[in-house]
Design a protein around this motif. Structure first.
Motif, PDB file in Angstrom:
ATOM      1  N   TYR A   1       0.846  -1.200   0.000  1.00  0.00           N
ATOM      2  CA  TYR A   1       0.000   0.000   0.000  1.00  0.00           C
ATOM      3  C   TYR A   1       0.881   1.250   0.000  1.00  0.00           C
ATOM      4  O   TYR A   1       1.973   1.252   0.595  1.00  0.00           O
ATOM      5  CB  TYR A   1      -0.903   0.041   1.233  1.00  0.00           C
ATOM      6  CG  TYR A   1      -1.778  -1.171   1.418  1.00  0.00           C
ATOM      7  CD1 TYR A   1      -1.828  -1.835   2.642  1.00  0.00           C
ATOM      8  CD2 TYR A   1      -2.583  -1.643   0.384  1.00  0.00           C
ATOM      9  CE1 TYR A   1      -2.640  -2.938   2.838  1.00  0.00           C
ATOM     10  CE2 TYR A   1      -3.400  -2.756   0.570  1.00  0.00           C
ATOM     11  CZ  TYR A   1      -3.418  -3.402   1.792  1.00  0.00           C
ATOM     12  OH  TYR A   1      -4.230  -4.493   1.963  1.00  0.00           O
ATOM     13  N   TRP A   2       0.368   2.316  -0.630  1.00  0.00           N
ATOM     14  CA  TRP A   2       1.098   3.585  -0.707  1.00  0.00           C
ATOM     15  C   TRP A   2       0.240   4.739  -0.203  1.00  0.00           C
ATOM     16  O   TRP A   2      -0.981   4.753  -0.392  1.00  0.00           O
ATOM     17  CB  TRP A   2       1.479   3.885  -2.158  1.00  0.00           C
ATOM     18  CG  TRP A   2       2.514   2.973  -2.716  1.00  0.00           C
ATOM     19  CD1 TRP A   2       2.312   1.837  -3.455  1.00  0.00           C
ATOM     20  CD2 TRP A   2       3.940   3.114  -2.581  1.00  0.00           C
ATOM     21  NE1 TRP A   2       3.515   1.275  -3.778  1.00  0.00           N
ATOM     22  CE2 TRP A   2       4.529   2.026  -3.262  1.00  0.00           C
ATOM     23  CE3 TRP A   2       4.769   4.046  -1.953  1.00  0.00           C
ATOM     24  CZ2 TRP A   2       5.905   1.856  -3.335  1.00  0.00           C
ATOM     25  CZ3 TRP A   2       6.138   3.871  -2.032  1.00  0.00           C
ATOM     26  CH2 TRP A   2       6.698   2.796  -2.709  1.00  0.00           C
ATOM     27  N   GLY A   3       0.914   5.702   0.398  1.00  0.00           N
ATOM     28  CA  GLY A   3       0.262   6.960   0.715  1.00  0.00           C
ATOM     29  C   GLY A   3       0.305   7.897  -0.468  1.00  0.00           C
ATOM     30  O   GLY A   3       0.871   7.572  -1.521  1.00  0.00           O
ATOM     31  N   GLN A   4      -0.258   9.072  -0.283  1.00  0.00           N
ATOM     32  CA  GLN A   4      -0.362  10.028  -1.388  1.00  0.00           C
ATOM     33  C   GLN A   4       0.881  10.907  -1.514  1.00  0.00           C
ATOM     34  O   GLN A   4       1.046  11.575  -2.534  1.00  0.00           O
ATOM     35  CB  GLN A   4      -1.599  10.924  -1.197  1.00  0.00           C
ATOM     36  CG  GLN A   4      -1.406  12.100  -0.246  1.00  0.00           C
ATOM     37  CD  GLN A   4      -1.319  11.702   1.213  1.00  0.00           C
ATOM     38  OE1 GLN A   4      -1.563  10.556   1.590  1.00  0.00           O
ATOM     39  NE2 GLN A   4      -0.980  12.666   2.063  1.00  0.00           N
ATOM     40  N   GLY A   5       1.729  10.885  -0.521  1.00  0.00           N
ATOM     41  CA  GLY A   5       2.980  11.637  -0.581  1.00  0.00           C
ATOM     42  C   GLY A   5       2.890  12.988   0.110  1.00  0.00           C
ATOM     43  O   GLY A   5       1.823  13.598   0.186  1.00  0.00           O
ATOM     44  N   THR A   6       4.035  13.443   0.598  1.00  0.00           N
ATOM     45  CA  THR A   6       4.142  14.771   1.194  1.00  0.00           C
ATOM     46  C   THR A   6       5.433  15.421   0.690  1.00  0.00           C
ATOM     47  O   THR A   6       6.475  14.773   0.618  1.00  0.00           O
ATOM     48  CB  THR A   6       4.097  14.710   2.725  1.00  0.00           C
ATOM     49  OG1 THR A   6       4.078  16.037   3.270  1.00  0.00           O
ATOM     50  CG2 THR A   6       5.281  13.942   3.316  1.00  0.00           C
ATOM     51  N   GLN A   7       5.338  16.668   0.314  1.00  0.00           N
ATOM     52  CA  GLN A   7       6.472  17.362  -0.284  1.00  0.00           C
ATOM     53  C   GLN A   7       7.418  17.867   0.800  1.00  0.00           C
ATOM     54  O   GLN A   7       6.988  18.493   1.790  1.00  0.00           O
ATOM     55  CB  GLN A   7       5.984  18.548  -1.119  1.00  0.00           C
ATOM     56  CG  GLN A   7       7.090  19.403  -1.712  1.00  0.00           C
ATOM     57  CD  GLN A   7       7.849  18.688  -2.818  1.00  0.00           C
ATOM     58  OE1 GLN A   7       7.252  18.087  -3.708  1.00  0.00           O
ATOM     59  NE2 GLN A   7       9.179  18.761  -2.773  1.00  0.00           N
ATOM     60  N   VAL A   8       8.689  17.601   0.598  1.00  0.00           N
ATOM     61  CA  VAL A   8       9.746  18.159   1.439  1.00  0.00           C
ATOM     62  C   VAL A   8      10.651  18.992   0.545  1.00  0.00           C
ATOM     63  O   VAL A   8      11.183  18.487  -0.451  1.00  0.00           O
ATOM     64  CB  VAL A   8      10.549  17.051   2.137  1.00  0.00           C
ATOM     65  CG1 VAL A   8      11.776  17.634   2.830  1.00  0.00           C
ATOM     66  CG2 VAL A   8       9.671  16.299   3.127  1.00  0.00           C
TER      67      VAL A   8
END
Length: 121
Positions: free
Chosen positions: A110-117
């Motif tokens: 499973y994957w999350g939607q991502g967060t920008q760093v």
């Protein structure tokens, strides 16, 4: 349904720190190996850090060893990534991953939607 919700990303100056969180739901969190990946613009998604389901063993990409720490709280169904001494090369979208692995075979992923760093002065 399965959800992985990342948070904690943002803009930070070089040398700064961020703590990413990934809150999981819809599956048996404690049975899954949890990982953080990152993907920089124009590059492939790469493994940053992993923590196993049993024993909490960790593994890191060479580029982040000594700077990043992955941890998990099975009571809160949450995995964390503490990132210190950030540099511009760490700029990427960070994704949370959950994998059910048995005998070396990934049964569920499973994957999350991502967060920008973004690391910039």
């Amino acid at each position: 349904q399965v959800q992985l919700v990342e948070s904690g990303g943002g803009l930070v100056q070089p040398g700064g720190s961020l703590r990413l969180s990934c809150a999981a739901s819809g599956f048996t969190f404690s049975s899954f190996a949890m990982s953080w990946y990152h993907q920089a613009p124009g590059k492939e998604r790469e493994l940053v850090a992993l923590i196993t389901s049993v024993g909490g063993r960790t593994n890191y990409a060479d580029s982040v060893k000594g700077r990043f720490t992955i941890s998990r709280d099975n009571a809160k169904n949450t995995v964390y990534l503490q990132m210190n001494s950030l540099n511009p090369e760490d700029t990427a979208v960070f994704y949370c991953n959950a994998a059910l692995i048995r005998n070396g075979v990934t049964l569920l992923n499973y994957w999350g939607q991502g967060t920008q760093v973004t690391v910039s002065s």
